[in-house]
Enzyme design. Structure first.
Site, PDB file in Angstrom:
ATOM      1  N   ASN A 133       0.850  -1.190   0.000  1.00  0.00           N
ATOM      2  CA  ASN A 133       0.000   0.000   0.000  1.00  0.00           C
ATOM      3  C   ASN A 133       0.876   1.226   0.000  1.00  0.00           C
ATOM      4  O   ASN A 133       1.692   1.367  -0.942  1.00  0.00           O
ATOM      5  CB  ASN A 133      -1.132  -0.036   1.046  1.00  0.00           C
ATOM      6  CG  ASN A 133      -0.782  -0.345   2.463  1.00  0.00           C
ATOM      7  OD1 ASN A 133      -0.318  -1.418   2.773  1.00  0.00           O
ATOM      8  ND2 ASN A 133      -1.005   0.574   3.359  1.00  0.00           N
ATOM      9  N   ASP A 134       0.788   2.094   0.971  1.00  0.00           N
ATOM     10  CA  ASP A 134       1.395   3.421   0.883  1.00  0.00           C
ATOM     11  C   ASP A 134       2.881   3.453   0.513  1.00  0.00           C
ATOM     12  O   ASP A 134       3.657   2.668   1.053  1.00  0.00           O
ATOM     13  CB  ASP A 134       1.317   4.118   2.241  1.00  0.00           C
ATOM     14  CG  ASP A 134      -0.013   3.946   2.925  1.00  0.00           C
ATOM     15  OD1 ASP A 134      -0.943   3.433   2.303  1.00  0.00           O
ATOM     16  OD2 ASP A 134      -0.107   4.339   4.105  1.00  0.00           O
ATOM     17  N   GLN A 150       4.655   0.246   2.208  1.00  0.00           N
ATOM     18  CA  GLN A 150       3.945  -0.676   3.087  1.00  0.00           C
ATOM     19  C   GLN A 150       3.875  -2.014   2.363  1.00  0.00           C
ATOM     20  O   GLN A 150       3.334  -2.097   1.254  1.00  0.00           O
ATOM     21  CB  GLN A 150       2.543  -0.137   3.390  1.00  0.00           C
ATOM     22  CG  GLN A 150       2.549   1.071   4.296  1.00  0.00           C
ATOM     23  CD  GLN A 150       2.877   0.691   5.726  1.00  0.00           C
ATOM     24  OE1 GLN A 150       2.034   0.203   6.459  1.00  0.00           O
ATOM     25  NE2 GLN A 150       4.118   0.922   6.155  1.00  0.00           N
ATOM     26  N   TRP A 158      -3.444  -7.101   2.617  1.00  0.00           N
ATOM     27  CA  TRP A 158      -2.824  -6.278   3.659  1.00  0.00           C
ATOM     28  C   TRP A 158      -2.503  -7.112   4.892  1.00  0.00           C
ATOM     29  O   TRP A 158      -3.302  -7.964   5.286  1.00  0.00           O
ATOM     30  CB  TRP A 158      -3.789  -5.140   4.019  1.00  0.00           C
ATOM     31  CG  TRP A 158      -3.202  -4.145   4.956  1.00  0.00           C
ATOM     32  CD1 TRP A 158      -2.522  -3.013   4.618  1.00  0.00           C
ATOM     33  CD2 TRP A 158      -3.226  -4.198   6.391  1.00  0.00           C
ATOM     34  NE1 TRP A 158      -2.121  -2.353   5.754  1.00  0.00           N
ATOM     35  CE2 TRP A 158      -2.542  -3.058   6.857  1.00  0.00           C
ATOM     36  CE3 TRP A 158      -3.750  -5.084   7.322  1.00  0.00           C
ATOM     37  CZ2 TRP A 158      -2.372  -2.778   8.210  1.00  0.00           C
ATOM     38  CZ3 TRP A 158      -3.576  -4.811   8.676  1.00  0.00           C
ATOM     39  CH2 TRP A 158      -2.898  -3.669   9.102  1.00  0.00           C
ATOM     40  N   SER A 191       3.150   3.450   8.143  1.00  0.00           N
ATOM     41  CA  SER A 191       3.725   4.463   7.252  1.00  0.00           C
ATOM     42  C   SER A 191       4.469   5.587   7.960  1.00  0.00           C
ATOM     43  O   SER A 191       4.258   5.861   9.140  1.00  0.00           O
ATOM     44  CB  SER A 191       2.613   5.078   6.413  1.00  0.00           C
ATOM     45  OG  SER A 191       2.182   4.132   5.477  1.00  0.00           O
ATOM     46  N   ARG A 252      -0.528   8.147  13.758  1.00  0.00           N
ATOM     47  CA  ARG A 252       0.348   7.429  12.827  1.00  0.00           C
ATOM     48  C   ARG A 252       0.846   8.315  11.689  1.00  0.00           C
ATOM     49  O   ARG A 252       0.404   9.438  11.522  1.00  0.00           O
ATOM     50  CB  ARG A 252      -0.360   6.205  12.243  1.00  0.00           C
ATOM     51  CG  ARG A 252      -1.664   6.477  11.543  1.00  0.00           C
ATOM     52  CD  ARG A 252      -2.278   5.137  11.108  1.00  0.00           C
ATOM     53  NE  ARG A 252      -3.504   5.327  10.345  1.00  0.00           N
ATOM     54  CZ  ARG A 252      -4.706   5.429  10.880  1.00  0.00           C
ATOM     55  NH1 ARG A 252      -4.866   5.398  12.188  1.00  0.00           N
ATOM     56  NH2 ARG A 252      -5.774   5.587  10.107  1.00  0.00           N
TER      57      ARG A 252
HETATM   58  C1  FRU Z   1      -3.048   4.350   4.866  1.00  0.00           C
HETATM   59  C2  FRU Z   1      -2.716   3.584   6.121  1.00  0.00           C
HETATM   60  C3  FRU Z   1      -1.821   4.391   7.033  1.00  0.00           C
HETATM   61  C4  FRU Z   1      -1.125   3.327   7.820  1.00  0.00           C
HETATM   62  C5  FRU Z   1      -0.926   2.280   6.785  1.00  0.00           C
HETATM   63  C6  FRU Z   1      -0.906   0.883   7.292  1.00  0.00           C
HETATM   64  O1  FRU Z   1      -3.274   3.530   3.776  1.00  0.00           O
HETATM   65  O2  FRU Z   1      -3.902   3.206   6.789  1.00  0.00           O
HETATM   66  O3  FRU Z   1      -2.507   5.311   7.838  1.00  0.00           O
HETATM   67  O4  FRU Z   1       0.074   3.767   8.359  1.00  0.00           O
HETATM   68  O5  FRU Z   1      -1.961   2.424   5.848  1.00  0.00           O
HETATM   69  O6  FRU Z   1      -0.552  -0.016   6.298  1.00  0.00           O
END
Ligand code: FRU
Length: 558
Positions: A133-134, A150, A158, A191, A252
């Protein structure tokens, strides 16, 4: 700060739940090669796997373990323990499972992969294996762009958040490296941002080497913020303690920047406050390690995701004028505010602006320390890549340069695909200026390519609809509404001096469209039909004047 030992004890305390016919499994192996191969079957029951050295857990994760033929293998780097005997514990396994019977090691994790799987974006970064992800920790350091992300290295959904890592010298061609950050006793690695400590304010540098400093959230346990650094862009060291206490469970995604006028560092941290209120907290520091609360701004509440997650914060000149700069603060959905910042307090002048109008573009971040002084953004693009036995899932967007422009509505963020993308251009089809009529022959007939970049400028005149079709997907412009529509995603895209200007990138997993001089960015995730490689341009209900049209076949980055 939470003590590592206490956390370790808490973690070891849970008793596994076992279903009939399954039992805990344990085996040992001597590390002889760089990787332990982990067989994965998408959709199989999730198992908890612990890897131990002399009784201490060194790695742990959950994984859909394959009992027999796997869909793919995850590769766990065990090179740090070469020559040692490691224990693998699985919480529950079918008695006839061949998951780790025998244990298989490998010296290479598929660096020779061709990245040609049917749904592999051909000019978008995606991880070799597993889920992303991010984007995280984006920075230019020692001659390379670093893109952390991520990453779930063990599954296509995920989970098990690590920071994966890729490097590039040109923003376009990426080489995936080993995982940079593994989950630890403080939590999984959520993240955060990265920045080079050029003046060694942190004292983490050595000799002439300045550190690239990475900030992450140790999530799902301590919810504290952590710091890791590298002196070579390859090996990562975490501080033994976290650097910012938990505010709430919903804090976060720390992003850290240097504020030159105040000569201090600024951290922007997303914090969910009571009643699901989205806020961004600002902290300052002179040594990157101890942080003082400075101010906060309030965003939306609950489903109103203004200023929700993944802050990004930077200053840009308006129309390139270095004497007229503004600060931009964004959250994960790219909604942004423009304002002023004195080193402690951000004062928004305009809020709730939108700079992207697509589907599933999220958590974008920009590179720190970009050598040409550009503000280059990459976002997570939720592609539909989790199909069948896929060994990877999701991708990033193309890199885009951000700028601020004075418009008649106010100062706005605009985007341009980075110039480096032009390196990918291959054979071009150029259509010369001409009048476009509803009954004309398709000027793009004969084009045959899977991936493409298209640039087009036309005067809309009395045409009602302008339709560019890429491999069966319509990019439709309604002239009266001045609206773009792609697969039911709609965006206002005003004509500029009567002209429609489009730049379109076509990959296997969707299109990214730029319009209205960069004010409109429309990424639309859509798996294009693999057997359709045709393109067409049509006008409906009237005529238009084509000024320029170029269609480039693109080369794969892999
Ligand atoms: C955004 C998020 C962030 C978090 C991460 C976890 O997509 O929810 O806020 O740090 O993904 O993977």
């Amino acid at each position: 700060m939470i003590n590592r030992l206490v956390l370790l004890l808490v973690m070891c305390g849970g008793l596994p739940l076992i279903t009939m016919g399954q039992q805990p499994f344990t085996t040992k192996f001597e590390v002889g090669k760089k990787y332990l191969k982990i067989p994965v079957k998408n959709g199989a029951p999730k198992r908890n796997v612990d890897i131990l050295l002399n009784g201490d857990k060194i790695r742990w994760f959950n994984v859909e373990l394959a009992d027999d033929t796997p869909d793919w293998y995850a590769y766990l780097d065990v090179s740090a323990w070469k020559g040692s005997t490691l224990t693998i514990n699985v919480d529950a396994l079918n008695s006839n499972s061949s998951a780790f019977s025998p244990v298989v090691q490998a010296s290479d994790d598929g660096n020779k992969m061709d990245y040609k799987e049917p749904l592999r974006g051909q000019f978008h970064f995606s991880p070799k294996r597993g889920w992303n992800n991010d984007p995280n920790g984006m920075a230019y350091y020692k001659g390379e762009y670093h893109l952390f992300f991520q990453h779930n290295p063990y599954g296509v959904n995920w989970g098990n958040m690590h920071w994966g890592h890729a490097v590039s010298t040109d923003l376009i061609h990426w080489k995936e490296m080993s995982e940079a950050l593994y989950p630890d006793e403080f939590g999984t690695m959520f993240s955060g941002g990265g920045v080079v400590d050029t003046e060694n304010t942190s004292g983490l540098g050595k000799g002439k080497d300045r550190p690239l400093v990475l900030y992450y959230t140790a999530a799902e346990k301590s919810w504290e913020q952590g710091l890791a650094y590298t002196l070579d862009g390859r090996n990562f060291t975490k501080l033994p303690h976290t650097i910012l206490d938990k505010i709430t469970d919903g804090n976060r995604d720390p992003k850290v920047i240097w504020h030159a006028p105040s000569k201090h560092w600024v951290m922007v941290l997303y914090v969910t406050e009571a009643n699901d209120l989205h806020t961004m907290h600002f902290f300052t520091s002179v040594d990157m390690k101890s942080w003082t609360f400075a101010s906060k701004i309030i965003g939306g509440k609950g489903d109103d995701r203004y200023m929700h997650e993944c802050p990004e914060f930077f200053e840009l000149p308006v129309d390139g004028n270095e004497n007229h700069k503004k600060w931009v603060l964004t959250g994960a959905n790219s909604q942004y505010a423009i304002g002023t910042f004195d080193g402690k307090t951000f004062l928004p002048e305009e809020e709730r602006l939108f700079s992207q109008h697509g589907r599933d573009y999220y958590a974008a971040q920009t590179f720190s320390d970009e050598p040409k002084g550009r503000r280059v953004e990459i976002g997570w693009w939720r592609t539909h890549t989790n199909k069948e036995a896929s060994s990877f899932n999701q991708s990033m967007s193309i890199p885009m340069e951000l700028a601020l422009k004075q418009t008649n509505k106010g100062v706005r963020l605009v985007r341009t695909p980075v110039l480096e993308l032009q390196k990918l251009r291959g054979a071009v089809t150029k259509v010369s200026a001409k009048e476009l009529t509803p009954d004309m022959k398709n000027p793009l007939a004969g084009v045959d390519t899977e991936i493409a970049e298209i640039k087009l400028t036309l005067m809309a005149k009395d045409a009602k609809v302008i339709q560019l079709t890429v491999r069966g997907l319509g990019i439709n412009y309604d002239v009266a509404k001045q609206e773009l529509e792609i697969d039911n995603v709609r965006a206002q895209a005003p004509l500029v001096d009567g002209k429609l200007n489009l730049q379109v990138f076509v990959d296997r997993t969707g299109v990214e469209v730029f319009a209205a001089e960069g004010e409109v960015f429309m990424p639309v995730n859509y798996n294009l039909n693999p057997t359709d490689r045709t393109y067409s341009l049509q006008v409906k209900g009237g005529k238009a004047d084509l000024q320029t049209l170029e269609l480039y076949k693109l080369k794969s980055i892999w």
